[in-house]
Scaffold this motif. Structure first.
Motif, PDB file in Angstrom:
ATOM      1  N   VAL A 114     -15.389  -9.803  32.966  1.00 29.87           N
ATOM      2  CA  VAL A 114     -16.676  -9.214  33.327  1.00 29.87           C
ATOM      3  C   VAL A 114     -16.504  -7.706  33.492  1.00 29.87           C
ATOM      4  CG1 VAL A 114     -18.541  -9.156  35.026  1.00 29.87           C
ATOM      5  CG2 VAL A 114     -17.433 -11.323  34.474  1.00 29.87           C
ATOM      6  N   PHE A 115     -17.202  -6.942  32.663  1.00 31.42           N
ATOM      7  CA  PHE A 115     -17.188  -5.488  32.754  1.00 31.42           C
ATOM      8  C   PHE A 115     -18.254  -5.036  33.752  1.00 31.42           C
ATOM      9  CE2 PHE A 115     -14.936  -6.104  28.860  1.00 31.42           C
ATOM     10  CZ  PHE A 115     -14.136  -4.980  28.683  1.00 31.42           C
ATOM     11  N   LEU A 116     -17.931  -3.997  34.511  1.00 28.94           N
ATOM     12  CA  LEU A 116     -18.853  -3.418  35.485  1.00 28.94           C
ATOM     13  C   LEU A 116     -19.148  -1.987  35.062  1.00 28.94           C
ATOM     14  CD1 LEU A 116     -16.976  -4.571  38.725  1.00 28.94           C
ATOM     15  CD2 LEU A 116     -18.747  -5.815  37.462  1.00 28.94           C
ATOM     16  N   GLY A 117     -20.404  -1.665  34.831  1.00 27.04           N
ATOM     17  CA  GLY A 117     -20.756  -0.323  34.381  1.00 27.04           C
ATOM     18  C   GLY A 117     -21.964   0.216  35.108  1.00 27.04           C
ATOM     19  N   ARG A 118     -21.974   1.535  35.331  1.00 25.96           N
ATOM     20  CA  ARG A 118     -23.140   2.178  35.918  1.00 25.96           C
ATOM     21  C   ARG A 118     -23.149   3.657  35.543  1.00 25.96           C
ATOM     22  NH1 ARG A 118     -21.906   2.540  42.452  1.00 25.96           N
ATOM     23  NH2 ARG A 118     -19.815   3.444  42.309  1.00 25.96           N
ATOM     24  N   HIS A 119     -24.344   4.199  35.417  1.00 22.80           N
ATOM     25  CA  HIS A 119     -24.505   5.604  35.072  1.00 22.80           C
ATOM     26  C   HIS A 119     -24.547   6.404  36.368  1.00 22.80           C
ATOM     27  CE1 HIS A 119     -26.968   9.086  33.333  1.00 22.80           C
ATOM     28  NE2 HIS A 119     -25.772   9.142  32.778  1.00 22.80           N
ATOM     29  N   VAL A 120     -23.592   7.314  36.571  1.00 33.34           N
ATOM     30  CA  VAL A 120     -23.464   8.000  37.847  1.00 33.34           C
ATOM     31  C   VAL A 120     -23.819   9.480  37.793  1.00 33.34           C
ATOM     32  CG1 VAL A 120     -21.753   6.387  38.736  1.00 33.34           C
ATOM     33  CG2 VAL A 120     -20.984   8.371  37.434  1.00 33.34           C
ATOM     34  N   ARG A 121     -23.805  10.093  36.599  1.00 30.44           N
ATOM     35  CA  ARG A 121     -24.173  11.507  36.536  1.00 30.44           C
ATOM     36  C   ARG A 121     -24.611  11.877  35.119  1.00 30.44           C
ATOM     37  NH1 ARG A 121     -20.078  14.668  34.266  1.00 30.44           N
ATOM     38  NH2 ARG A 121     -18.056  13.637  34.060  1.00 30.44           N
ATOM     39  N   GLY A 122     -25.294  12.991  35.012  1.00 32.53           N
ATOM     40  CA  GLY A 122     -25.775  13.442  33.721  1.00 32.53           C
ATOM     41  C   GLY A 122     -27.220  13.037  33.475  1.00 32.53           C
ATOM     42  N   ARG A 123     -27.760  13.525  32.372  1.00 34.78           N
ATOM     43  CA  ARG A 123     -29.166  13.272  32.053  1.00 34.78           C
ATOM     44  C   ARG A 123     -29.333  12.492  30.761  1.00 34.78           C
ATOM     45  NH1 ARG A 123     -32.118  19.095  33.513  1.00 34.78           N
ATOM     46  NH2 ARG A 123     -31.495  19.141  35.725  1.00 34.78           N
ATOM     47  N   ASP A 124     -28.377  11.672  30.434  1.00 34.85           N
ATOM     48  CA  ASP A 124     -28.482  10.848  29.236  1.00 34.85           C
ATOM     49  C   ASP A 124     -29.709   9.946  29.364  1.00 34.85           C
ATOM     50  OD1 ASP A 124     -28.207   9.117  27.121  1.00 34.85           O
ATOM     51  OD2 ASP A 124     -26.057   8.839  27.374  1.00 34.85           O
ATOM     52  N   PRO A 125     -30.693  10.033  28.456  1.00 33.85           N
ATOM     53  CA  PRO A 125     -31.900   9.203  28.559  1.00 33.85           C
ATOM     54  C   PRO A 125     -31.653   7.730  28.257  1.00 33.85           C
ATOM     55  CG  PRO A 125     -31.923  10.431  26.511  1.00 33.85           C
ATOM     56  CD  PRO A 125     -30.750  10.944  27.300  1.00 33.85           C
ATOM     57  N   ALA A 126     -30.523   7.430  27.613  1.00 31.65           N
ATOM     58  CA  ALA A 126     -30.227   6.035  27.269  1.00 31.65           C
ATOM     59  C   ALA A 126     -28.725   5.789  27.396  1.00 31.65           C
ATOM     60  CB  ALA A 126     -30.709   5.718  25.859  1.00 31.65           C
ATOM     61  N   PRO A 127     -28.173   5.823  28.608  1.00 29.11           N
ATOM     62  CA  PRO A 127     -26.734   5.608  28.779  1.00 29.11           C
ATOM     63  C   PRO A 127     -26.342   4.170  28.442  1.00 29.11           C
ATOM     64  CG  PRO A 127     -27.825   5.631  30.910  1.00 29.11           C
ATOM     65  CD  PRO A 127     -28.861   6.025  29.898  1.00 29.11           C
ATOM     66  N   THR A 128     -25.326   4.016  27.610  1.00 29.78           N
ATOM     67  CA  THR A 128     -24.847   2.692  27.223  1.00 29.78           C
ATOM     68  C   THR A 128     -23.332   2.691  27.144  1.00 29.78           C
ATOM     69  OG1 THR A 128     -25.103   3.259  24.876  1.00 29.78           O
ATOM     70  CG2 THR A 128     -26.920   2.050  25.904  1.00 29.78           C
ATOM     71  N   PHE A 129     -22.738   1.498  27.236  1.00 30.06           N
ATOM     72  CA  PHE A 129     -21.301   1.331  27.031  1.00 30.06           C
ATOM     73  C   PHE A 129     -21.067   0.113  26.158  1.00 30.06           C
ATOM     74  CE2 PHE A 129     -22.256  -1.136  30.836  1.00 30.06           C
ATOM     75  CZ  PHE A 129     -21.511  -2.297  30.696  1.00 30.06           C
ATOM     76  N   ARG A 130     -20.010   0.166  25.360  1.00 37.85           N
ATOM     77  CA  ARG A 130     -19.654  -0.965  24.509  1.00 37.85           C
ATOM     78  C   ARG A 130     -18.291  -1.497  24.938  1.00 37.85           C
ATOM     79  NH1 ARG A 130     -19.711  -1.070  17.928  1.00 37.85           N
ATOM     80  NH2 ARG A 130     -18.217   0.647  18.144  1.00 37.85           N
ATOM     81  N   PRO A 131     -18.232  -2.698  25.536  1.00 37.83           N
ATOM     82  CA  PRO A 131     -16.962  -3.262  25.988  1.00 37.83           C
ATOM     83  C   PRO A 131     -16.153  -3.844  24.833  1.00 37.83           C
ATOM     84  CG  PRO A 131     -18.735  -4.803  26.433  1.00 37.83           C
ATOM     85  CD  PRO A 131     -19.370  -3.573  25.854  1.00 37.83           C
ATOM     86  N   LEU A 132     -14.833  -3.751  24.938  1.00 35.44           N
ATOM     87  CA  LEU A 132     -13.926  -4.325  23.946  1.00 35.44           C
ATOM     88  C   LEU A 132     -12.780  -5.009  24.678  1.00 35.44           C
ATOM     89  CD1 LEU A 132     -14.532  -1.040  22.969  1.00 35.44           C
ATOM     90  CD2 LEU A 132     -13.857  -2.125  20.831  1.00 35.44           C
ATOM     91  N   ILE A 133     -12.340  -6.142  24.163  1.00 38.66           N
ATOM     92  CA  ILE A 133     -11.186  -6.825  24.738  1.00 38.66           C
ATOM     93  C   ILE A 133     -10.195  -7.194  23.630  1.00 38.66           C
ATOM     94  CG2 ILE A 133     -12.304  -7.733  26.803  1.00 38.66           C
ATOM     95  CD1 ILE A 133     -12.795 -10.347  25.392  1.00 38.66           C
ATOM     96  N   GLY A 134      -8.921  -7.109  23.966  1.00 41.30           N
ATOM     97  CA  GLY A 134      -7.859  -7.557  23.078  1.00 41.30           C
ATOM     98  C   GLY A 134      -7.372  -8.913  23.544  1.00 41.30           C
ATOM     99  N   CYS A 135      -7.483  -9.925  22.699  1.00 44.21           N
ATOM    100  CA  CYS A 135      -7.167 -11.304  23.087  1.00 44.21           C
ATOM    101  C   CYS A 135      -5.814 -11.724  22.510  1.00 44.21           C
ATOM    102  CB  CYS A 135      -8.256 -12.248  22.596  1.00 44.21           C
ATOM    103  SG  CYS A 135      -9.902 -11.851  23.255  1.00 44.21           S
ATOM    104  N   ILE A 136      -4.996 -12.343  23.348  1.00 42.70           N
ATOM    105  CA  ILE A 136      -3.676 -12.796  22.938  1.00 42.70           C
ATOM    106  C   ILE A 136      -3.576 -14.305  23.145  1.00 42.70           C
ATOM    107  CG2 ILE A 136      -2.617 -10.575  23.474  1.00 42.70           C
ATOM    108  CD1 ILE A 136      -1.613 -11.756  26.079  1.00 42.70           C
ATOM    109  N   PRO A 137      -2.684 -14.979  22.410  1.00 42.45           N
ATOM    110  CA  PRO A 137      -2.539 -16.430  22.580  1.00 42.45           C
ATOM    111  C   PRO A 137      -2.238 -16.790  24.020  1.00 42.45           C
ATOM    112  CG  PRO A 137      -1.373 -15.688  20.629  1.00 42.45           C
ATOM    113  CD  PRO A 137      -1.812 -14.448  21.346  1.00 42.45           C
ATOM    114  N   ALA A 138      -2.917 -17.808  24.536  1.00 40.92           N
ATOM    115  CA  ALA A 138      -2.736 -18.218  25.927  1.00 40.92           C
ATOM    116  C   ALA A 138      -1.348 -18.803  26.129  1.00 40.92           C
ATOM    117  CB  ALA A 138      -3.803 -19.239  26.311  1.00 40.92           C
ATOM    118  N   SER A 139      -0.714 -18.379  27.206  1.00 39.30           N
ATOM    119  CA  SER A 139       0.617 -18.917  27.537  1.00 39.30           C
ATOM    120  C   SER A 139       0.702 -19.321  28.988  1.00 39.30           C
ATOM    121  CB  SER A 139       1.707 -17.876  27.234  1.00 39.30           C
ATOM    122  OG  SER A 139       1.479 -16.685  27.959  1.00 39.30           O
TER     123      SER A 139
END
Length: 226
Positions: free
Chosen positions: A95-120
């Motif tokens: 679960v990614f946690l994101g929030r816009h804390v400063r600046g005047r970006d009219p459309a703040p967004t983030f794109r999460p990425l995960i690297g998955c490895i074989p379960a051990s």
């Protein structure tokens, strides 16, 4: 690694691919790694939660994110344990946690990425002295992804199973694409959420501005056993 095709499930899903060399770091240092690329998630001054999942029989081994502006704070929910590593700190989902804390970006967004490895698997913590309890996970996260159609009005109802009780609820709006969505696109989806007696109801309205962009709303319920 070869780039795999984008997989869109009926209710919205994530893109599974090999990250371009040097572009993102979710697979850096991992010998065997599948990169899972999420959508651009609309951030806000309040905290936004978004869950991303690995394919079957994989666990999260690395994380990264792309931001539309520097004013976005990003983190993730991890489990306590020692050592801090895949199978202990992370599992199949993150679960990614994101929030816009400063600046005047009219459309703040983030794109999460995960690297998955074989379960051990991973180790388990033992209780310490004096009958103290080790950290556990008393809550269960129930996630629903709803694909949003252009020019539509939709109602979504979500609740915990009968043997569980709702603790909290959040939602996030995601847009798939190689670049962050425009301010007009972000404003094209309006979501009103209310909770009453353990039932979460969302009213979703979308204009035709999203017709060329796969868009969905993720509903995230935090539940505990009764």
């Amino acid at each position: 690694m070869r780039r795999a095709a984008i997989l869109l499930a009926a209710l919205g899903a994530c893109a599974v691919a090999a990250a371009p060399a040097g572009a993102t770091n979710e697979c850096r240092g991992l010998m065997v790694c599948v990169s899972v690329v999420g959508p651009w998630v609309s951030a806000a001054p309040g905290q936004v939660e978004f869950q991303l999942s690995c394919p079957a029989r994989y666990v999260v081994g690395g994380l990264d994110a792309e931001l539309s502006s520097r004013g976005i704070e990003i983190g993730f929910v991890g489990a306590l344990g020692s050592p801090v590593n895949p199978g202990i700190t992370t599992a199949k989902d993150v679960v990614f946690l994101g929030r816009h804390v400063r600046g005047r970006d009219p459309a703040p967004t983030f794109r999460p990425l995960i690297g998955c490895i074989p379960a051990s698997g991973g180790g388990r913590r033992s209780p310490t002295a004096y009958h103290a309890f080790p950290p556990t996970k008393p809550t269960v996260r129930r996630v629903t992804n709803v694909r949003i159609r252009a020019g539509s009005v939709a109602s979504v109802v979500a609740r915990c199973p009968k043997n569980e009780r709702l603790v909290s609820a959040t939602h996030a709006v995601g847009f798939y694409g190689s670049t962050p969505p425009t301010a007009g696109l972000v404003k094209a989806v309006i979501v009103h959420r209310r909770t009453s007696k353990g039932v979460v109801k969302l009213n979703i309205r979308a204009t035709r501005a999203i017709s060329e962009t796969p868009t969905f709303v993720q509903v995230d319920l935090l539940c505990v056993p009764r």
